[in-house]
Design an enzyme around this catalytic site. Structure first.
Site, PDB file in Angstrom:
ATOM      1  N   GLY A 144      -0.780  -1.254   7.516  1.00  0.00           N
ATOM      2  CA  GLY A 144      -0.612   0.177   7.120  1.00  0.00           C
ATOM      3  C   GLY A 144      -1.817   0.413   8.858  1.00  0.00           C
TER       4      GLY A 144
ATOM      5  CE  LYS B 159       0.672  12.436   6.890  1.00  0.00           C
ATOM      6  NZ  LYS B 159      -0.437  12.252   5.350  1.00  0.00           N
TER       7      LYS B 159
ATOM      8  CB  ALA C 255      -8.220  -2.792  14.528  1.00  0.00           C
TER       9      ALA C 255
ATOM     10  CG  ASP D  24      -2.125  -7.942  10.926  1.00  0.00           C
ATOM     11  OD1 ASP D  24      -2.883  -9.252  11.197  1.00  0.00           O
ATOM     12  OD2 ASP D  24      -2.956  -7.593   9.844  1.00  0.00           O
TER      13      ASP D  24
ATOM     14  CG  LEU E 268       4.597  -6.577  -0.911  1.00  0.00           C
ATOM     15  CD1 LEU E 268       5.807  -6.021  -1.970  1.00  0.00           C
ATOM     16  CD2 LEU E 268       3.808  -6.424  -0.026  1.00  0.00           C
TER      17      LEU E 268
ATOM     18  CB  THR F   7       1.196 -14.553   1.954  1.00  0.00           C
ATOM     19  OG1 THR F   7       2.070 -13.181   2.792  1.00  0.00           O
ATOM     20  CG2 THR F   7       2.545 -15.296   2.470  1.00  0.00           C
TER      21      THR F   7
ATOM     22  CD  GLU G 266      -9.015   2.159   7.866  1.00  0.00           C
ATOM     23  OE1 GLU G 266      -8.018   1.553   7.146  1.00  0.00           O
ATOM     24  OE2 GLU G 266      -9.050   2.875   8.249  1.00  0.00           O
TER      25      GLU G 266
ATOM     26  CG  HIS H  79      -5.145  11.292   0.297  1.00  0.00           C
ATOM     27  ND1 HIS H  79      -3.895  10.924  -0.809  1.00  0.00           N
ATOM     28  CD2 HIS H  79      -4.504   9.858   1.104  1.00  0.00           C
ATOM     29  CE1 HIS H  79      -3.927   9.643  -0.867  1.00  0.00           C
ATOM     30  NE2 HIS H  79      -3.709   9.052   0.665  1.00  0.00           N
TER      31      HIS H  79
HETATM   32  N1  LIG Z   1       0.099   6.699   8.728  1.00  0.00           N
HETATM   33  C1  LIG Z   1       0.359   6.783   7.041  1.00  0.00           C
HETATM   34  O1  LIG Z   1       1.360   7.679   6.326  1.00  0.00           O
HETATM   35  C2  LIG Z   1      -0.629   6.658   5.716  1.00  0.00           C
HETATM   36  C3  LIG Z   1      -0.393   6.746   4.916  1.00  0.00           C
HETATM   37  C4  LIG Z   1      -1.173   5.060   3.966  1.00  0.00           C
HETATM   38  C5  LIG Z   1      -1.520   4.269   4.415  1.00  0.00           C
HETATM   39  N2  LIG Z   1      -2.970   4.340   6.466  1.00  0.00           N
HETATM   40  C6  LIG Z   1      -3.736   3.839   6.569  1.00  0.00           C
HETATM   41  O2  LIG Z   1      -3.457   2.443   6.468  1.00  0.00           O
HETATM   42  C7  LIG Z   1      -4.334   1.583   6.458  1.00  0.00           C
HETATM   43  C8  LIG Z   1      -4.203   0.729   5.055  1.00  0.00           C
HETATM   44  O3  LIG Z   1      -2.922  -0.324   4.783  1.00  0.00           O
HETATM   45  P1  LIG Z   1      -3.115  -1.945   5.014  1.00  0.00           P
HETATM   46  O4  LIG Z   1      -3.335  -1.591   3.137  1.00  0.00           O
HETATM   47  O5  LIG Z   1      -1.844  -2.295   4.530  1.00  0.00           O
HETATM   48  O6  LIG Z   1      -4.019  -2.665   5.461  1.00  0.00           O
HETATM   49  P2  LIG Z   1      -4.279  -2.881   6.942  1.00  0.00           P
HETATM   50  O7  LIG Z   1      -3.046  -2.489   7.522  1.00  0.00           O
HETATM   51  O8  LIG Z   1      -5.468  -3.237   7.539  1.00  0.00           O
HETATM   52  O9  LIG Z   1      -3.554  -4.773   5.598  1.00  0.00           O
HETATM   53  C9  LIG Z   1      -4.200  -5.341   5.567  1.00  0.00           C
HETATM   54  C10 LIG Z   1      -4.846  -6.899   4.786  1.00  0.00           C
HETATM   55  O10 LIG Z   1      -3.522  -7.527   4.551  1.00  0.00           O
HETATM   56  C11 LIG Z   1      -2.930  -8.264   5.919  1.00  0.00           C
HETATM   57  N3  LIG Z   1      -1.592  -9.198   5.989  1.00  0.00           N
HETATM   58  C12 LIG Z   1      -0.689  -7.544   7.058  1.00  0.00           C
HETATM   59  N4  LIG Z   1      -0.019  -8.190   5.763  1.00  0.00           N
HETATM   60  C13 LIG Z   1      -0.330  -9.713   5.337  1.00  0.00           C
HETATM   61  C14 LIG Z   1       0.874 -10.120   4.110  1.00  0.00           C
HETATM   62  N5  LIG Z   1       2.454 -10.014   3.996  1.00  0.00           N
HETATM   63  N6  LIG Z   1       0.459 -11.274   3.903  1.00  0.00           N
HETATM   64  C15 LIG Z   1      -0.800 -11.662   3.927  1.00  0.00           C
HETATM   65  N7  LIG Z   1      -1.919 -10.896   4.301  1.00  0.00           N
HETATM   66  C16 LIG Z   1      -1.422  -9.593   4.893  1.00  0.00           C
HETATM   67  C17 LIG Z   1      -3.752  -7.675   7.348  1.00  0.00           C
HETATM   68  O11 LIG Z   1      -3.733  -9.064   8.373  1.00  0.00           O
HETATM   69  C18 LIG Z   1      -5.678  -7.321   6.712  1.00  0.00           C
HETATM   70  O12 LIG Z   1      -5.667  -8.117   6.454  1.00  0.00           O
HETATM   71  C19 LIG Z   1      -5.625   2.646   6.340  1.00  0.00           C
HETATM   72  O13 LIG Z   1      -5.853   2.482   7.657  1.00  0.00           O
HETATM   73  C20 LIG Z   1      -4.940   3.727   5.851  1.00  0.00           C
HETATM   74  O14 LIG Z   1      -5.363   4.740   6.678  1.00  0.00           O
HETATM   75  C21 LIG Z   1      -1.533   5.112   6.620  1.00  0.00           C
HETATM   76 ZN   LIG Z   2      -2.826   7.487   1.549  1.00  0.00          ZN
END
Ligand SMILES: NC(=O)c1ccc[n+]([C@@H]2O[C@H](COP(=O)([O-])OP(=O)(O)OC[C@H]3O[C@@H](n4cnc5c(N)ncnc54)[C@H](O)[C@@H]3O)[C@@H](O)[C@H]2O)c1
Ligand SMILES: [Zn+2]
Length: 413
Positions: free
Chosen positions: A132, A169, A101, A68, A197, A199, A99, A267
């Site tokens: 995620g 998944k 992306a 990222d 976490l 940050t 999202e 969900h």
């Molecule tokens: N495959 C699965 O089993 C599964 C399960 C749950 C969620 N998901 C998916 O995960 C996605 C959501 O993931 P998310 O909540 O991590 O969001 P994300 O990946 O969009 O990250 C959230 C934001 O945090 C920033 N970021 C990441 N790490 C950071 C850090 N250490 N410090 C500061 N900023 C940071 C990123 O740049 C982004 O802007 C959704 O698309 C969801 O569908 C998938």
């Molecule tokens: Zn979920």
């Protein structure tokens, strides 16, 4: 793998010929991966990541780091220093971590980076670093490239560490549908360092807390009580510092997830809401709105007592999670349920809480019940606590020194 001719011939030379011949093939793909919690993942003295990349520092090793771009800005230097110390030569592939992306084009772009690098199919690892979104698109790319190459996950958000980064998944959104295209593809290892976490901004921490609340509601009453005691102080700093409560919350959430791998509570209606919500919602926020209505459905069926329904809704509000949303109308719920029925192969299979800590599936929800459940939640939202969007992000600082707790790697599974 075994294959058995359905019709055997007694004489070796007299092999039956089509069209009278068929085989039944049966195989099981092994799922075998490690989830490791470690602190100070990027400190040179911590060999967890190096080992996962196949390096013992005696010879150069390459890997493709899909990261990222925001995380690269925060941790890129520390990662590079770590790799240099372990003689790992990274090829960097920076990607967007929002999202929007989660598209096929972005997954394909990652496979192209593998081709350009000339990645060795088995020995050189893809290392996915981010939230995620990056876990999902990099995982999909790794599962598509040459029908699957090994990859390592380093989730850097709470959502990634307790959910998206630890299951099997992968996926991208397509059309108006969440995760419409995807695969099951386990990583070789998931390396979790809660210090990432530090940050995270509060809204994204709260977003991850939604999935922890989900886990508590469906299978862990003790986790629910722990959350009730500690929810107000559960911020990035507390989680990243890994005090006793935070440590127990993270471990229980991860262990619960690994035990179940697919927990659908919250969900059922949320995928439709998440992609259409205006104003937009994060994944965990949409799950929270779904959970609120699912709790109401359970309550109205007599599966959850009024005090327990109130406790659960209060916990979510105290966490700063939304319980309702203007886009979440009865019509949307009905349409979402229709799509879920297709996903669940013709049955509703809607998980509802049977008390706090257990779940039962129902197949006979009516439109009238949905409307009553929406009204139940609306009545209880007297002054809706908005998502913690307004909270200022935690300062983007360096990682803290390695603490005493979690100083060594801890194998969760
Ligand atoms: N495959 C699965 O089993 C599964 C399960 C749950 C969620 N998901 C998916 O995960 C996605 C959501 O993931 P998310 O909540 O991590 O969001 P994300 O990946 O969009 O990250 C959230 C934001 O945090 C920033 N970021 C990441 N790490 C950071 C850090 N250490 N410090 C500061 N900023 C940071 C990123 O740049 C982004 O802007 C959704 O698309 C969801 O569908 C998938
Ligand atoms: Zn979920």
């Amino acid at each position: 793998m075994t294959s058995t001719p359905h019709r055997q011939s007694s004489a070796v030379l007299d092999v039956p010929k089509p069209p009278d011949l068929s085989w039944h093939v049966q195989a099981r793909l092994p799922v075998d991966y490690e989830v490791v919690i470690t602190r100070g993942l990027l400190s040179e003295g911590n060999g967890v990541l190096a080992r996962a990349c196949g390096s013992d520092a005696t010879a150069p090793t390459r890997c493709l780091v899909v990261i990222d771009q925001t995380v690269a800005g925060l941790y890129g230097d520390a990662l590079q220093a770590y790799f240099s110390a372990w003689r790992i030569e990274p090829v960097w592939k920076l990607v967007r971590g929002d999202e929007g992306a989660k598209t096929l084009a972005h997954a394909v772009e990652i496979t192209e980076a593998m081709t350009e690098m000339g990645i060795l199919r088995r020995t050189e690892k893809v290392v996915a670093v981010g939230g995620g979104v990056v876990m999902d698109i990099a995982g999909l790319a790794a599962s598509l490239y040459r029908r699957g190459v090994p990859y390592i996950r380093i989730p850097t958000t709470l959502m990634g560490q307790i959910d998206a980064g630890i299951g099997v998944k992968t996926g991208i959104n397509h059309g108006q549908h969440k995760n419409r295209l995807g695969t099951y593809c386990a990583p070789e290892a998931t390396l979790i360092d809660p210090e990432f976490l530090f940050t995270q901004d509060q809204r994204h921490v709260t977003n991850g807390v939604a999935e922890i609340v989900k886990m508590a509601l469906v299978k862990d009453a003790a986790l629910f009580e722990l959350l009730e005691r500690s929810i107000r102080g559960l911020d990035a700093e507390t989680l990243a510092s890994c005090g006793p409560d935070a440590r127990e919350i993270l471990s229980r959430a991860i262990a619960g997830m690994l035990h179940e791998l697919a927990v659908d509570f919250g969900h059922t209606f949320s995928p439709a809401l998440e992609l259409r919500a205006d104003p937009p919602l994060l994944h965990g926020e949409a799950v929270a709105v779904d959970m609120a209505v699912s709790l109401a459905l359970a309550h109205n069926r007599g599966m959850l007592s009024t005090p327990d329904a109130e406790r659960a809704l209060t916990l979510m509000r105290s966490a700063g999670l939304p319980l309702t949303h203007p886009t979440f109308t009865v019509e949307l719920l009905a349409r979402a349920l229709e799509d879920t029925v297709k996903h669940r192969d013709g049955l509703q299979r809607v998980p509802l809480t049977q008390g706090i800590g257990t779940v039962e599936f129902v197949n006979d929800l009516s439109a009238e019940e949905l409307a009553r459940a929406v009204a139940f939640v609306a009545e209880r939202v007297i002054s809706e606590v908005p998502p913690a969007a307004a909270s200022a992000p935690a300062p983007a600082g360096q990682m803290r020194a390695i603490g005493e707790e979690f100083s060594d790697s801890e194998h969760v599974a």
